[in-house]
Enzyme design. Sequence first.
Site, mmCIF file in Angstrom:
data_model
loop_
_atom_site.group_PDB
_atom_site.id
_atom_site.type_symbol
_atom_site.label_atom_id
_atom_site.label_comp_id
_atom_site.label_asym_id
_atom_site.label_seq_id
_atom_site.Cartn_x
_atom_site.Cartn_y
_atom_site.Cartn_z
ATOM 1 C CE LYS A 1 39.131 51.252 -45.417
ATOM 2 N NZ LYS A 1 37.677 51.344 -45.558
ATOM 3 C CB CYS B 1 39.409 55.053 -62.185
ATOM 4 S SG CYS B 1 39.633 53.346 -62.709
ATOM 5 C CD GLU C 1 38.131 60.534 -60.664
ATOM 6 O OE1 GLU C 1 38.468 60.730 -59.483
ATOM 7 O OE2 GLU C 1 38.331 59.459 -61.256
ATOM 8 C CD GLU D 1 45.630 49.677 -59.974
ATOM 9 O OE1 GLU D 1 44.421 49.421 -59.894
ATOM 10 O OE2 GLU D 1 46.446 48.941 -60.528
HETATM 11 P P1 NAD Z 1 38.544 57.037 -51.614
HETATM 12 O O1 NAD Z 1 39.948 57.451 -51.831
HETATM 13 O O2 NAD Z 1 37.625 57.971 -50.940
HETATM 14 O O3 NAD Z 1 38.471 55.695 -50.746
HETATM 15 C C1 NAD Z 1 39.088 54.499 -51.189
HETATM 16 C C2 NAD Z 1 39.423 53.656 -49.983
HETATM 17 O O4 NAD Z 1 40.419 54.312 -49.207
HETATM 18 C C3 NAD Z 1 38.256 53.397 -49.030
HETATM 19 O O5 NAD Z 1 38.347 52.070 -48.561
HETATM 20 C C4 NAD Z 1 38.497 54.401 -47.920
HETATM 21 O O6 NAD Z 1 37.946 54.019 -46.690
HETATM 22 C C5 NAD Z 1 40.016 54.389 -47.847
HETATM 23 N N1 NAD Z 1 40.641 55.590 -47.294
HETATM 24 C C6 NAD Z 1 40.197 56.871 -47.361
HETATM 25 N N2 NAD Z 1 41.087 57.703 -46.738
HETATM 26 C C7 NAD Z 1 42.099 56.915 -46.282
HETATM 27 C C8 NAD Z 1 43.308 57.176 -45.575
HETATM 28 N N3 NAD Z 1 43.671 58.413 -45.217
HETATM 29 N N4 NAD Z 1 44.104 56.135 -45.275
HETATM 30 C C9 NAD Z 1 43.781 54.875 -45.647
HETATM 31 N N5 NAD Z 1 42.640 54.564 -46.308
HETATM 32 C C10 NAD Z 1 41.823 55.575 -46.644
HETATM 33 O O7 NAD Z 1 38.007 56.596 -53.042
HETATM 34 P P2 NAD Z 1 36.536 56.131 -53.427
HETATM 35 O O8 NAD Z 1 35.654 57.334 -53.371
HETATM 36 O O9 NAD Z 1 36.160 54.908 -52.653
HETATM 37 O O10 NAD Z 1 36.728 55.660 -54.934
HETATM 38 C C11 NAD Z 1 36.621 56.506 -56.013
HETATM 39 C C12 NAD Z 1 37.995 56.927 -56.507
HETATM 40 O O11 NAD Z 1 38.752 55.762 -56.837
HETATM 41 C C13 NAD Z 1 37.949 57.748 -57.764
HETATM 42 O O12 NAD Z 1 38.851 58.805 -57.686
HETATM 43 C C14 NAD Z 1 38.385 56.763 -58.838
HETATM 44 O O13 NAD Z 1 38.932 57.351 -59.987
HETATM 45 C C15 NAD Z 1 39.376 55.938 -58.105
HETATM 46 N N6 NAD Z 1 39.562 54.641 -58.759
HETATM 47 C C16 NAD Z 1 40.745 54.405 -59.403
HETATM 48 C C17 NAD Z 1 40.942 53.192 -60.071
HETATM 49 C C18 NAD Z 1 42.238 52.899 -60.773
HETATM 50 O O14 NAD Z 1 42.474 51.736 -61.078
HETATM 51 N N7 NAD Z 1 43.070 53.876 -61.058
HETATM 52 C C19 NAD Z 1 39.935 52.224 -60.058
HETATM 53 C C20 NAD Z 1 38.747 52.492 -59.388
HETATM 54 C C21 NAD Z 1 38.583 53.716 -58.726
#
Ligand code: NAD
Length: 485
Positions: free
Chosen positions: A177, A287, A381, A253
Amino acid sequence: MSAHFLGHVIDGSETESADGRRFTTVDPWTREPWAEVALGGRAEAEQAVAAARRAFDEGPWPRMGAARRGRLLHRLADLIEERAEELARADTTDMGKPISQTRGKDVPRTAENFRFFADHARLAESEALPSDTGHHVYTRHEPAGVVAAIAPWNFPLMMASWKVAPALAWGNTVVLKPAEQSPASASLLARLALEAGIPAGVLNVVHGYGADGVGQILTEHPDIDRITFTGESNTGRAISAAAAGNLTPVSLELGGKGANLVFADADLDSAVEWSIKAIFTNAGQVCLAGSRIYVERPVYEEFIERFGKAADALRIGAPGDPHTEISPLSSEEHYAKVRDYVALAERGEGRIVTGGLGEGWTVRPTIVVDVPETSRLLTEEIFGPVVVVTPFDSEKEAVDRANDTPFGLNAMVFTENLHRAHRVSALLDVGTVWVNCFFVRDLRSPFGGVGDSGVGREGGSYSREFFTEPKAVVMRIDGDPVSGA
Ligand code: NAD
């Protein structure tokens, strides 16, 4: 009506949702919708999980062996390279990152992820334990089953491949997804997987929302055997809670607040160059971003001056222009969030050395100093091109400040003193330390964070541990090894 349509890819076919619902994805540069996307719900999540389950239980994929799977994954990597421009443009249009990044880094790294994990699985060894008790004991790594891979929008294709490649290489089937802000490259990837000869149902893509949408449905699904998630820390908490109901193993992650320690003995030119990359690549939507820079006091003023000049020299512009280094943030909602942090600095929680808001959804490279320790600029962040620079007076203070955060994804150390480099690396509470560099990835090494930055590690054998079920096989050997009787 947008010119483009992106469907789910389920069991080898590109489909609309059963109820025909769609959502639009917006180009952050034009701020106009550029594609319509099938909006999945329970029906599509169920179909995709059922297809992946059938492909796992009845299809050839888990049984064909790592070498044959590897050949197909290499073929997929070839196709990714052949169709690089289309994939690069998909991510650039979806979330606004410069084309130089998607073309030069994200797509090549995606192909490399498939090649690496294909080879890693093929060449992997497993344990055989010497036994004095008349038994032959060895370990098998069985594929775990159906994997739900939930990806973020900041490196849409690359992050998806970081999950899909090891999961497939180890014989699992996948329901991916992508983030709702950046769905395009996932559909393309699933089509290329079919073109490469990967059987239908092995890689499925379902589009839709996270909370109260297909994302949540997948994480609560009893037929999912692994959940690999990258995204925000609070989403990680929700997913962990959902997974607990079925005792589904999760790899999370999550967010970061990377500290970047610049000691007075550092090569300052190099420290400035890497610090610029660490915070302004992808407009800080990384991130691993080095969003807190701590500089030893004797070189603090000089660092700020050089760092400010280098930040001002970054070229701001259209994502599709190959010379652009800073382009708009990924969405209006995300822009509003980052704008609020800039407003905090403007209202007096620090002093802005350079930067501020730009055109449209662009934020200029923004450097803030004199920020109180408790400010949200330092504790949260931001996920944008906004960095706080603070002086320090001793190695201990530098380490204490770096560790003074609930996050623990990564840190950087700039010093020419190798004793200090090792000492400080050992004391930093993070998953990765980069010394005199940033973002260098060896795919064999563990990747992940501590604290609010995540649970578990992926990469190399760490991915094998997560995506397989290790099984001990114990065989009795009859007879006396000395007499042969
Ligand atoms: P997000 O958590 O808003 O969304 C990520 C994904 O999760 C999306 O596909 C979203 O639709 C889905 N999602 C949201 N709520 C959900 C739920 N309750 N159940 C299941 N799926 C759900 O994150 P984002 O805004 O897309 O990405 C940015 C974040 O990702 C930042 O915090 C960044 O630091 C982190 N990030 C971490 C890494 C790492 O390797 N540690 C890498 C890239 C990004």
